[in-house]
Write an enzyme that holds these catalytic residues in place. Structure first.
Site, PDB file in Angstrom:
ATOM      1  N   ASP A 250      -2.464  -7.689  -5.691  1.00 46.35           N
ATOM      2  CA  ASP A 250      -2.868  -6.474  -4.999  1.00 46.35           C
ATOM      3  C   ASP A 250      -3.386  -5.431  -5.977  1.00 46.35           C
ATOM      4  O   ASP A 250      -2.965  -5.371  -7.132  1.00 46.35           O
ATOM      5  CB  ASP A 250      -1.655  -5.894  -4.263  1.00 46.35           C
ATOM      6  CG  ASP A 250      -2.026  -5.360  -2.903  1.00 46.35           C
ATOM      7  OD1 ASP A 250      -3.225  -5.193  -2.644  1.00 46.35           O
ATOM      8  OD2 ASP A 250      -1.108  -5.103  -2.105  1.00 46.35           O
TER       9      ASP A 250
ATOM     10  N   HIS B  72      -5.021  -1.140  -5.693  1.00 50.26           N
ATOM     11  CA  HIS B  72      -5.553  -0.019  -4.928  1.00 50.26           C
ATOM     12  C   HIS B  72      -6.275   0.911  -5.886  1.00 50.26           C
ATOM     13  O   HIS B  72      -5.749   1.254  -6.945  1.00 50.26           O
ATOM     14  CB  HIS B  72      -4.438   0.712  -4.187  1.00 50.26           C
ATOM     15  CG  HIS B  72      -3.792  -0.135  -3.139  1.00 50.26           C
ATOM     16  ND1 HIS B  72      -2.641  -0.852  -3.374  1.00 50.26           N
ATOM     17  CD2 HIS B  72      -4.166  -0.424  -1.870  1.00 50.26           C
ATOM     18  CE1 HIS B  72      -2.324  -1.535  -2.285  1.00 50.26           C
ATOM     19  NE2 HIS B  72      -3.229  -1.291  -1.355  1.00 50.26           N
TER      20      HIS B  72
ATOM     21  N   GLN C   5       1.100 -11.023  -3.452  1.00 45.18           N
ATOM     22  CA  GLN C   5      -0.315 -10.641  -3.426  1.00 45.18           C
ATOM     23  C   GLN C   5      -0.774 -10.180  -4.804  1.00 45.18           C
ATOM     24  O   GLN C   5      -0.039  -9.473  -5.494  1.00 45.18           O
ATOM     25  CB  GLN C   5      -0.534  -9.490  -2.442  1.00 45.18           C
ATOM     26  CG  GLN C   5      -0.510  -9.891  -0.979  1.00 45.18           C
ATOM     27  CD  GLN C   5      -0.860  -8.719  -0.096  1.00 45.18           C
ATOM     28  OE1 GLN C   5      -0.301  -7.636  -0.226  1.00 45.18           O
ATOM     29  NE2 GLN C   5      -1.784  -8.926   0.824  1.00 45.18           N
TER      30      GLN C   5
ATOM     31  N   CYS D 271       0.799  -1.239   0.000  1.00 46.82           N
ATOM     32  CA  CYS D 271       0.000   0.000   0.000  1.00 46.82           C
ATOM     33  C   CYS D 271       0.828   1.282   0.000  1.00 46.82           C
ATOM     34  O   CYS D 271       0.568   2.183  -0.825  1.00 46.82           O
ATOM     35  CB  CYS D 271      -0.953   0.015   1.183  1.00 46.82           C
ATOM     36  SG  CYS D 271      -1.509  -1.583   1.752  1.00 46.82           S
TER      37      CYS D 271
ATOM     38  N   HIS E  79      -8.545  -0.960  -0.823  1.00 46.42           N
ATOM     39  CA  HIS E  79      -7.597  -2.073  -0.935  1.00 46.42           C
ATOM     40  C   HIS E  79      -8.366  -3.274  -1.470  1.00 46.42           C
ATOM     41  O   HIS E  79      -9.501  -3.518  -1.060  1.00 46.42           O
ATOM     42  CB  HIS E  79      -7.022  -2.457   0.433  1.00 46.42           C
ATOM     43  CG  HIS E  79      -6.359  -1.347   1.170  1.00 46.42           C
ATOM     44  ND1 HIS E  79      -4.995  -1.232   1.263  1.00 46.42           N
ATOM     45  CD2 HIS E  79      -6.876  -0.298   1.859  1.00 46.42           C
ATOM     46  CE1 HIS E  79      -4.698  -0.162   1.998  1.00 46.42           C
ATOM     47  NE2 HIS E  79      -5.822   0.412   2.366  1.00 46.42           N
TER      48      HIS E  79
ATOM     49  N   ARG F 155       6.237 -11.541   5.560  1.00 51.44           N
ATOM     50  CA  ARG F 155       5.635 -11.441   6.889  1.00 51.44           C
ATOM     51  C   ARG F 155       6.113 -12.602   7.745  1.00 51.44           C
ATOM     52  O   ARG F 155       6.234 -13.731   7.268  1.00 51.44           O
ATOM     53  CB  ARG F 155       4.104 -11.446   6.793  1.00 51.44           C
ATOM     54  CG  ARG F 155       3.561 -10.283   5.981  1.00 51.44           C
ATOM     55  CD  ARG F 155       2.050 -10.330   5.884  1.00 51.44           C
ATOM     56  NE  ARG F 155       1.563  -9.351   4.922  1.00 51.44           N
ATOM     57  CZ  ARG F 155       0.302  -9.258   4.527  1.00 51.44           C
ATOM     58  NH1 ARG F 155      -0.598 -10.092   5.025  1.00 51.44           N
ATOM     59  NH2 ARG F 155      -0.072  -8.343   3.646  1.00 51.44           N
TER      60      ARG F 155
ATOM     61  N   LYS G 207     -15.255  -3.865   5.315  1.00 52.13           N
ATOM     62  CA  LYS G 207     -14.712  -4.706   4.251  1.00 52.13           C
ATOM     63  C   LYS G 207     -15.699  -5.794   3.860  1.00 52.13           C
ATOM     64  O   LYS G 207     -16.630  -6.124   4.601  1.00 52.13           O
ATOM     65  CB  LYS G 207     -13.394  -5.341   4.684  1.00 52.13           C
ATOM     66  CG  LYS G 207     -13.523  -6.294   5.863  1.00 52.13           C
ATOM     67  CD  LYS G 207     -12.221  -7.019   6.144  1.00 52.13           C
ATOM     68  CE  LYS G 207     -12.373  -7.974   7.331  1.00 52.13           C
ATOM     69  NZ  LYS G 207     -11.212  -8.875   7.495  1.00 52.13           N
TER      70      LYS G 207
END
Length: 642
Positions: A387, A389, A385, A338, A515, A367, A469
């Site tokens: 991902d 945005h 990911q 992000c 996200h 992580r 979410k």
């Protein structure tokens, strides 16, 4: 005597004496076979035992054994029954810890000098059956915290004592059956005869209260069902799940490897797995391009201060790796993408005319996961990911969420997933952002789901601190749920990073940030795909679509020419020209889950053809290499356009 009115939610009420037992009221209010399957009920919305006395007007909702709530109660009671059996068989050498119901079963943690093993199951199950046949009443009583402490100290149960000492409540409840008593909120089944169908499954180690510095306990897992038929169906699914285990198939199919000398939780993609991953990534990129996303690439590390600004250093540090020092400046491996996307946003000024902005990245993050939590591709320490945005204006929010859900459905369907559970998670107790923004975002998520005609459940208070979410859990061939897709509205990061755009009014405004991950992580998603298809991937994403094999050495040259021709036409083909029997080569190709086996003998060589055999054993007519390539291309195209 005073009377109260009791009614079943779907029927008329009836008067009963004050203090009537719930079971007695239900006996008059519910008739037929259903009454025999009721093991608990909600009274004015509160879940209670059938022995509960009623002292006020009440609306009752019966809980039957094969409902979700009923199964949880049955399995929680089975956990107590197992603990009772263990205490009878092994006596004071065993200390009991906790034993909840879980998805598909239950467990109980025990402290024993010699850990339990599956060899103990037969004895424990036999004692459980004996206790179940005795129909021991299961009764609830309330004690003061001090009384409960005295009771469990006298029983020499230190884990129960510790749990009580940490409780703030002054009154607690105990459930008893025979000579066994357990600290528990309940509810439970009326007596042990309800627990007829059960099975102990496996043992595992478990640290007390999840703390690796505390005592290692033995956890016994089991399951329970209302009927033998349901238990056998579940055991069949367990056996099928073992066959589909992605770790086993990953080795068999040469997809990936994990090696201790490199590091646990770090995936090495082998050539076949890397090709599978590339096919998935290419499809993902193409679909995002078609849906007006722009692709980004961002670094794997950043200055530690960036994670202070984002809040990760304060709220997420236990999942991050220690900083590394470069030129006397601390840097951090990224746990999220992000802040980098925000950095791209802030590289130039923006106007309201620029929105919506849709940026996506297959970004690898790192992580920390405890060693005991690592599990093949499902729980790793470095993963990619899918991902994205989206930055948008308030009036664009609902449409953007709708578009995300629509794209998500399309992608999941392409991979073979058309069943899922959807959850809308609302504002937690601790949150950032105004009430007005939370209401706007929650309503936008809700309206988008309803526009898509998607059934969903509200998950109250389970939103993240920065916004509500949607979570989508896909169902695989064995009806198991996997958390993959998530859509989150964020008010926090735009504020932390002072993001802005010039509005139509000329003033500076803050954009809304969404996200979004559709597959979650590629590693986990591929693990789910392996188990969903048992390694037999559809032709469009099979890393090896066809394998050509000769009957004798006389056809080796022809097979090699076909191999080169098919590769030039885009077919992912391998060749097996070994001097082995044809049946042996076919069997090996089947074990590798190859969709098509191409066989060439003298007749095929003379006619310029190949005989085509599907992996399920079906034989197709002989055809030219060109015809086969066209067939594969049409099969892939039809699937991707569906």
């Amino acid at each position: 005597m005073a009377e109260i009115t009791v009614s079943v939610a779907s029927g008329a009420g009836k008067n009963f004496p004050d203090g009537v037992r719930l079971a007695d009221a239900l006996a008059e209010l519910v008739s037929g076979k259903k009454r025999k399957t009721i093991l608990a009920a909600t009274v004015n919305g509160h879940l209670v035992d059938l022995a509960t006395p009623l002292h006020a007007d009440a609306t009752i909702e019966p809980i039957v054994a094969d409902s979700e709530a009923g199964l949880e109660i049955l399995r929680h009671s089975a956990a107590h029954l197992m603990a009772q059996a263990v205490k009878i068989l092994f006596g004071k050498e065993v200390k009991v810890a906790i034993g909840p119901a879980i998805e598909d079963g239950f467990y109980y943690d025990f402290d024993r000098p010699v850990p339990f093993s599956p060899e103990d199951f037969e004895r424990i199950e036999a004692k459980m059956a004996e206790l179940a046949a005795a129909a021991l009443p299961i009764t609830r009583r309330e004690l003061s915290k001090a009384e409960a402490l005295d009771f469990f100290r006298a029983q020499d149960e230190p884990y129960k004592v510790e749990l009580l000492q940490d409780m703030e409540a002054e009154t607690v409840s105990l459930y008893s059956q025979g000579d066994f008593a357990d600290l528990c909120r309940g509810p439970h089944v009326p007596d042990t005869s309800w627990i007829k169908v059960f099975k102990l499954l496996r043992v595992a180690g478990s640290y007390w209260r999840g703390d690796e510095h505390r005592q290692m306990l033995t956890r016994i897992y089991g399951t329970a069902f209302p009927s033998e038929k349901e238990l056998q169906a579940y055991l069949y699914r367990l056996e099928e799940a073992k066959k589909r285990d992605h770790r086993k198939l990953g080795r068999q199919l040469g997809l990936f490897t994990i090696q201790d000398d490199i590091g646990p939780g770090l995936i090495l993609w082998q050539p076949r797995g890397a090709l599978l991953r590339r096919l998935i990534e290419d499809y993902w990129k193409d679909e995002h391009y078609r849906n007006a996303y722009q692709l980004l690439y961002t670094p794997h590390i950043a200055r530690h201060d960036l994670w202070k600004t984002s809040g990760h250093a304060d709220f997420y540090s236990e999942n991050m790796y220690a900083p590394m020092v470069i030129d006397e400046v601390p840097y951090q491996l990224k746990p999220m993408n992000c802040p980098f996307h925000i950095g791209v946003y802030k590289a130039e000024p923006h106007s309201y005319r620029d929105f919506p902005i849709r940026w996506c990245e297959l970004g690898t993050v790192y992580r920390y996961e405890r060693t005991g939590a690592l599990h093949g591709l499902m729980r790793v320490r470095g993963f990619t990911q899918d991902d994205a945005h989206i930055f948008c204006l308030p009036e664009q929010l609902q449409d953007e969420i709708y578009n995300i859900i629509r794209l998500n459905q399309h992608i999941l369907k392409t991979f073979g997933f058309d069943r899922y559970d959807v959850y809308l998670s609302t504002r937690p107790e601790k949150y950032v952002g105004s009430d007005a923004n939370w209401a706007l975002a929650t309503d936008a998520l809700k309206q988008a789901l309803e526009r898509m005609h998607m059934a969903y459940s509200i998950d109250p208070g389970e939103g993240v601190f920065y916004g509500p979410k949607i979570d989508i859990k896909i169902k695989d061939q064995l009806n198991r749920s996997w958390q993959c897709s998530t859509i989150q509205v964020d008010f926090n990061l735009p504020e932390r990073f002072a993001m802005s755009y010039a509005g139509e009014d000329g003033a500076e405004h803050q954009p809304i940030m969404i996200h979004r991950a559709l597959m979650g992580s590629l590693e986990r998603f591929i693990g789910v795909l392996i188990e969903h298809y048992a390694g037999a991937f559809p032709v469009w994403m099979a890393p090896e679509q066809a394998r050509i094999m000769n009957i004798t050495d006389e056809q080796a040259d022809w097979c090699h020419r076909v191999y080169e021709q098919l590769r030039s036409m885009g077919v992912r083909v391998e060749k097996d020209l070994r001097n082995e029997k044809l049946n042996y080569k076919i069997r090996e190709a089947q074990l590798m889950k190859v969709p098509y086996m191409l066989i060439a003998g003298e007749r095929e060589k003379a006619g310029g053809t190949i005989t085509v055999r599907r992996r399920d054993g079906e034989n197709l007519p002989a055809m030219s290499p060109e015809a086969f390539a066209k067939m594969v291309q049409e099969e892939c195209s039809a699937h991707l356009k569906a």
